[in-house]
Design an enzyme around this catalytic site. Structure first.
Site, PDB file in Angstrom:
ATOM      1  N   HIS A 106       0.870  -1.259  -0.022  1.00 20.01           N
ATOM      2  CA  HIS A 106       0.119   0.140  -0.064  1.00 20.01           C
ATOM      3  C   HIS A 106       0.905   1.221  -0.039  1.00 20.01           C
ATOM      4  O   HIS A 106       0.587   2.221  -0.683  1.00 20.01           O
ATOM      5  CB  HIS A 106      -0.887  -0.020   1.406  1.00 20.01           C
ATOM      6  CG  HIS A 106      -1.959  -1.216   1.043  1.00 20.01           C
ATOM      7  ND1 HIS A 106      -3.042  -0.966   0.793  1.00 20.01           N
ATOM      8  CD2 HIS A 106      -1.715  -2.506   1.294  1.00 20.01           C
ATOM      9  CE1 HIS A 106      -3.874  -2.046   0.887  1.00 20.01           C
ATOM     10  NE2 HIS A 106      -2.855  -3.109   1.334  1.00 20.01           N
ATOM     11  N   ASP A 152      -5.588   6.046   1.895  1.00 21.35           N
ATOM     12  CA  ASP A 152      -5.931   4.766   1.645  1.00 21.35           C
ATOM     13  C   ASP A 152      -7.389   4.330   2.140  1.00 21.35           C
ATOM     14  O   ASP A 152      -7.714   4.826   3.088  1.00 21.35           O
ATOM     15  CB  ASP A 152      -4.845   3.614   2.205  1.00 21.35           C
ATOM     16  CG  ASP A 152      -4.959   2.320   1.662  1.00 21.35           C
ATOM     17  OD1 ASP A 152      -3.957   1.961   1.154  1.00 21.35           O
ATOM     18  OD2 ASP A 152      -5.884   1.440   2.128  1.00 21.35           O
TER      19      ASP A 152
HETATM   20  C1  UDX Z   1      -0.400  -7.026  -0.193  1.00 27.80           C
HETATM   21  C2  UDX Z   1      -1.135  -7.888  -0.774  1.00 27.80           C
HETATM   22  O1  UDX Z   1      -0.650  -9.175  -0.752  1.00 27.80           O
HETATM   23  C3  UDX Z   1      -1.751  -7.509  -2.338  1.00 27.80           C
HETATM   24  O2  UDX Z   1      -2.451  -8.651  -2.639  1.00 27.80           O
HETATM   25  C4  UDX Z   1      -2.449  -6.296  -2.141  1.00 27.80           C
HETATM   26  O3  UDX Z   1      -2.896  -5.988  -3.540  1.00 27.80           O
HETATM   27  C5  UDX Z   1      -1.460  -5.328  -1.550  1.00 27.80           C
HETATM   28  O4  UDX Z   1      -0.875  -5.585  -0.205  1.00 27.80           O
HETATM   29  P1  UDX Z   1       2.092  -7.417  -0.926  1.00 27.80           P
HETATM   30  O5  UDX Z   1       2.296  -8.683  -0.467  1.00 27.80           O
HETATM   31  O6  UDX Z   1       2.998  -6.340  -0.483  1.00 27.80           O
HETATM   32  O7  UDX Z   1       0.910  -6.758  -1.071  1.00 27.80           O
HETATM   33  O8  UDX Z   1       2.519  -7.807  -2.815  1.00 27.80           O
HETATM   34  P2  UDX Z   1       2.271  -6.859  -3.763  1.00 27.80           P
HETATM   35  O9  UDX Z   1       1.190  -5.948  -3.751  1.00 27.80           O
HETATM   36  O10 UDX Z   1       2.838  -7.433  -4.850  1.00 27.80           O
HETATM   37  O11 UDX Z   1       3.596  -5.415  -3.281  1.00 27.80           O
HETATM   38  C6  UDX Z   1       4.712  -5.757  -3.128  1.00 27.80           C
HETATM   39  C7  UDX Z   1       5.796  -4.838  -3.471  1.00 27.80           C
HETATM   40  O12 UDX Z   1       7.133  -4.743  -2.832  1.00 27.80           O
HETATM   41  C8  UDX Z   1       5.795  -4.277  -4.849  1.00 27.80           C
HETATM   42  O13 UDX Z   1       5.825  -3.033  -5.382  1.00 27.80           O
HETATM   43  C9  UDX Z   1       7.232  -5.064  -5.348  1.00 27.80           C
HETATM   44  O14 UDX Z   1       7.759  -4.432  -6.230  1.00 27.80           O
HETATM   45  C10 UDX Z   1       7.951  -4.642  -3.982  1.00 27.80           C
HETATM   46  N1  UDX Z   1       9.256  -5.737  -3.808  1.00 27.80           N
HETATM   47  C11 UDX Z   1       8.823  -7.095  -3.672  1.00 27.80           C
HETATM   48  C12 UDX Z   1      10.425  -5.211  -3.790  1.00 27.80           C
HETATM   49  O15 UDX Z   1      10.717  -4.200  -3.709  1.00 27.80           O
HETATM   50  N2  UDX Z   1      11.388  -6.256  -3.597  1.00 27.80           N
HETATM   51  C13 UDX Z   1      11.126  -7.654  -3.449  1.00 27.80           C
HETATM   52  O16 UDX Z   1      11.862  -8.501  -3.187  1.00 27.80           O
HETATM   53  C14 UDX Z   1       9.822  -7.887  -3.442  1.00 27.80           C
END
Ligand code: UDX
Length: 462
Positions: free
Chosen positions: A26, A119
């Site tokens: 988020h 949010d």
């Molecule tokens: C959570 C929920 O799982 C997701 O379904 C919802 O839409 C938002 O909150 P999350 O598990 O954090 O999200 O996954 P995601 O939405 O994919 O966000 C992860 C973020 O971390 C991405 O922007 C990604 O670029 C970043 N990231 C991930 C990194 O910078 N490095 C990494 O190694 C992995």
């Protein structure tokens, strides 16, 4: 750029206030939005909790206002606890936020503040801002279809689709019932976290819908070419304007809002590999794996013989700080694999060597992959991730789900299918087409650019 699409109106309405939900998935889109608005001439003030606080040094152009959140103890790990925490954050911050907002309004003068963008999961923050006469806009960080699922939630419960019996990832035939009101979703693709978490999930979803209704508009990190039909549906259902201004990371990168240090050495490691040869594996910031699944995943990756970059973040295995990969894994994959704690994901997906992404299908990861033309192996865990995976496989056809118990043999076969077989090549071609479509949306005159113009004009009119 049209004059009304910028914030420089003789010093009036120059400030925008932001309040992200303090979780990585988020925080990133909110900071990307901050970048977009800052580029349009807005001064940015970020209200934030102490929990998962951003680093002001990474954003020298913004002002930061910390708001006590009453949080003590470790961060929640189990998804039910995360949801309960999300539900409580707004209320825990409300009184302190109100004081700080009042002080900011006095300092900037009421006229200079355009609005607060918060949010959708922070309903009490919307209410506090509205009470002080500050207009609000809601940022929903998931897809349009996931918000449509939010608005449909009471109906889905009434019709008996929900609550889900067992976790959405479990094998239970009730979970495969098609949801005729939301094709192509099945019960398991709805926002579910199991029966125990149902009540708190309903509270979270109802709060998000109420926040949008209390606001002057909904901002979505999606784009027309991806979700035209779903956006049209939302526009018909909601009484507030909807701005599809995504994918936000294409306007403004989020590296500096990362809560964990990104290990950039993997980019150099990727340089050595041929185009589209490496599988990138990452399950986002919240999902955890059991030690058994970790073992099967590791041996499946090893058996596939495909080069890989794997993110195993601290706490990924059952919430333990130490992650233990199988003893002989490193030796078995030496020379063709790299494991890091956290990666610069946007840059990794943009790297020419990356040919596939094994993902949990968080919305940010899903859109980041689509925008780089990288096809996906989907292993959703909870919340909107199942619905995202369903769309990846059955609507956009740029990947497929690895379902059921993780077994090394099926993992190996799935990786080969994505990375080396013609089936995977077809998905890569379609992902390339979506990449092009996303670039058109974010290019000059594209739908997302026009939506940003509309959003800024709307903000100036509030
Ligand atoms: C959570 C929920 O799982 C997701 O379904 C919802 O839409 C938002 O909150 P999350 O598990 O954090 O999200 O996954 P995601 O939405 O994919 O966000 C992860 C973020 O971390 C991405 O922007 C990604 O670029 C970043 N990231 C991930 C990194 O910078 N490095 C990494 O190694 C992995």
């Amino acid at each position: 750029m049209a004059a009304e699409s910028n914030a420089n109106h003789g010093g009036r309405h120059r400030h925008v206030l932001l309040f992200p939900l303090p979780y990585q998935g988020h925080i990133n889109p909110m900071f990307r939005l901050a970048g977009v608005l800052h580029a349009r001439g807005f001064a940015v003030t970020v209200f934030h909790t102490h929990f998962n606080a951003p680093d002001p040094a990474s954003h020298p152009h913004y002002r930061f206002v910390p708001v006590p959140d009453g949080m003590s103890g470790p961060a929640p790990v189990a998804i039910e606890d995360v949801v309960a925490h999300i539900v409580s954050i707004g209320g825990a911050c409300e009184a302190a936020f109100r004081d700080r907002l009042a002080a900011v309004l006095e300092e900037y003068s009421r006229d200079a503040v355009t609005c607060l963008v918060a949010d959708t999961h922070l309903l009490p923050i919307f209410q506090a801002a509205n009470c002080l006469g500050v207009p609000t806009l809601a940022l929903r960080t998931g897809s349009a279809v996931s918000f449509a699922c939010f608005t449909a939630y009471p109906m889905l419960c009434e019709k008996g689709y929900l609550p889900v019996q067992g976790m959405p990832s479990s094998s239970n035939s009730q979970l495969d019932t098609p949801v005729v009101e939301l094709p192509p979703c099945r019960v398991r693709d709805l926002m579910g976290i199991g029966k125990d978490g149902h009540e708190v999930l309903c509270e979270m979803i109802a709060g998000a819908v109420a926040a949008v209704k209390a606001s002057s508009g909904l901002i979505l990190n999606t784009f027309d070419a991806l979700e035209r039909r779903e956006l049209e549906g939302l526009r018909q259902d909601l009484a507030v304007p909807v701005f599809d201004i995504g994918p936000l990371h294409k306007f403004s990168p989020a590296g500096e809002s990362s809560l964990l240090r990104q290990d950039r050495s993997c980019l150099e490691w990727l340089d050595a590999w041929p185009p589209a040869s490496v599988l990138y594996v990452s399950f986002g910031s919240l999902a955890c794996m059991s030690p058994r699944d970790l073992e099967e995943t590791a041996w499946g990756i090893a058996g596939s013989c495909v080069p890989f970059l794997w993110v195993v973040r601290p706490g990924f295995v059952g919430g333990c700080a130490e992650n233990h990969l199988p003893e002989r894994f490193e030796a078995a994959t030496r020379g063709r694999g790299m494991v890091v704690g956290w990666a610069p994901q946007e840059e990794v997906l943009r790297h020419r060597a990356v040919g596939g992404f094994w993902t949990h299908n968080g919305w940010n990861s899903t859109t980041e992959s689509i925008c780089e033309g990288v096809p996906m192996l989907c292993r959703p865990y909870f919340a909107d991730q199942m619905g995202n995976a369903r769309y990846v496989e059955h609507v956009w056809e740029v990947g497929f789900e690895v379902s059921g118990e993780l077994e090394r043999g099926s993992v190996e076969a799935a990786i080969r299918r994505l990375m080396t077989e013609s089936d995977g090549a077809g998905m890569r071609t379609r992902a390339g087409e979506l990449k092009k479509a996303s670039a058109e949306c974010t290019g000059k005159g594209g739908s997302s650019c026009l939506a940003i113009d509309k959003l800024v004009t709307h903000m100036m009119s509030l």
